[in-house]
Design an enzyme around this catalytic site. Sequence first.
Site, PDB file in Angstrom:
ATOM      1  N   HIS A  66       2.311  -1.185  -2.079  1.00 58.67           N
ATOM      2  CA  HIS A  66       2.306  -0.222  -3.184  1.00 58.67           C
ATOM      3  C   HIS A  66       2.158   1.209  -2.662  1.00 58.67           C
ATOM      4  O   HIS A  66       2.925   2.101  -3.047  1.00 58.67           O
ATOM      5  CB  HIS A  66       1.137  -0.571  -4.115  1.00 58.67           C
ATOM      6  CG  HIS A  66       0.958   0.343  -5.278  1.00 58.67           C
ATOM      7  ND1 HIS A  66       1.387   0.029  -6.550  1.00 58.67           N
ATOM      8  CD2 HIS A  66       0.378   1.575  -5.387  1.00 58.67           C
ATOM      9  CE1 HIS A  66       1.088   1.014  -7.390  1.00 58.67           C
ATOM     10  NE2 HIS A  66       0.466   1.961  -6.696  1.00 58.67           N
ATOM     11  N   GLU A  67       1.201   1.421  -1.771  1.00 59.20           N
ATOM     12  CA  GLU A  67       0.950   2.777  -1.275  1.00 59.20           C
ATOM     13  C   GLU A  67       2.072   3.264  -0.364  1.00 59.20           C
ATOM     14  O   GLU A  67       2.422   4.450  -0.381  1.00 59.20           O
ATOM     15  CB  GLU A  67      -0.399   2.843  -0.563  1.00 59.20           C
ATOM     16  CG  GLU A  67      -1.602   2.479  -1.420  1.00 59.20           C
ATOM     17  CD  GLU A  67      -1.742   3.321  -2.683  1.00 59.20           C
ATOM     18  OE1 GLU A  67      -1.137   4.415  -2.746  1.00 59.20           O
ATOM     19  OE2 GLU A  67      -2.451   2.883  -3.601  1.00 59.20           O
TER      20      GLU A  67
ATOM     21  N   HIS B 148       4.725   4.756  -2.429  1.00 59.14           N
ATOM     22  CA  HIS B 148       4.488   6.181  -2.708  1.00 59.14           C
ATOM     23  C   HIS B 148       4.895   7.033  -1.502  1.00 59.14           C
ATOM     24  O   HIS B 148       5.554   8.070  -1.655  1.00 59.14           O
ATOM     25  CB  HIS B 148       3.014   6.437  -3.012  1.00 59.14           C
ATOM     26  CG  HIS B 148       2.545   5.937  -4.336  1.00 59.14           C
ATOM     27  ND1 HIS B 148       3.217   6.162  -5.517  1.00 59.14           N
ATOM     28  CD2 HIS B 148       1.424   5.220  -4.680  1.00 59.14           C
ATOM     29  CE1 HIS B 148       2.549   5.624  -6.525  1.00 59.14           C
ATOM     30  NE2 HIS B 148       1.468   5.041  -6.040  1.00 59.14           N
TER      31      HIS B 148
END
Length: 318
Positions: free
Chosen positions: A229-230, A233
């Site tokens: 998920h990170e 980003h």
Amino acid sequence: MRAINTVWTILAASLCFACDDPEPRRDAKVAAPETSALVDACMIDDDAVACGGLESLTSAGVDSRCGTHPTKDQVEAMELDFSARRAAAARIGFVPRVIPTYFHVITDSVGNGKVAPERIEQQLEILNAAFVPAGITFSLAGVDVTANDSWYAMNYGTTAETEAKSALRQGGAGTLNIYTAGLGGGLLGWATFPWEYSWAPEVDGVVILDESLPGGASAPYDLGDTAVHEVGHWAGLYHTFQGGCGGDLDDGGDRVADTPAEAQPAFGCPEDVDSCPMPGKDPIHNFMDYGDDACLDHFTHGQVARMEYQLTVYRDEV
């Protein structure tokens, strides 16, 4: 000729959109404890999704899934800069890329936070499985271990974060640096966006809770998808619920056409949720939503295309 000059004037102005505010991250929106809102929705409204989310966060011992929450103004700045850079590029070609990846394991003075080498290898395998459809693979470039009580308890945007990253970070814009620590603020992790590198290279990278790595103690967030998920980003993606139901491709949404609008993050794995009137059920299985690790399994074609553009525009090293 005048028309051409006007176009380039606009592009130049857009490319320097952040020049008026060289440190927009100072005003970044830090994630509020999601458990507080979930308690109200669960106890007062008897919302099953909220109750499931509260159970997941409480079980993991955290208050929030992710600390990466750009404000509307920050999103506007990023998108103007991105659009201008894409327009100014002579040609953008996509090729498979291998991203050198460093893991910086931060412990406290008595050794809390140590991560076994096999867990780092497993995390790298999880990342590669998730990003292969985007033509992205991650190659382990190095692992270091640092004992520092302040850094171990770092929170988003703090002096401890800046000090840790400034001391440990390796490589340039195209190198991924992952920091594992105990973290403060009850967060599972956070990341910087690609455009931030040009004015704050020292804080570039991904920070994740050490127990979110595969085999950790933060179940149901213990299968390695916090890092996925990170890193999403870090490669230029917003949350699927960016802008809520009011967001669209041009104003507040996640700028990806094939992720249905979503009113709020999904916790747990709530099938058949449709929180917005626009077409499509909530993308609860998307890596950029907030579901349990076992629920998350893909990026969309649109997200893959956006990552390819973002990495090419911001993270190609020449």
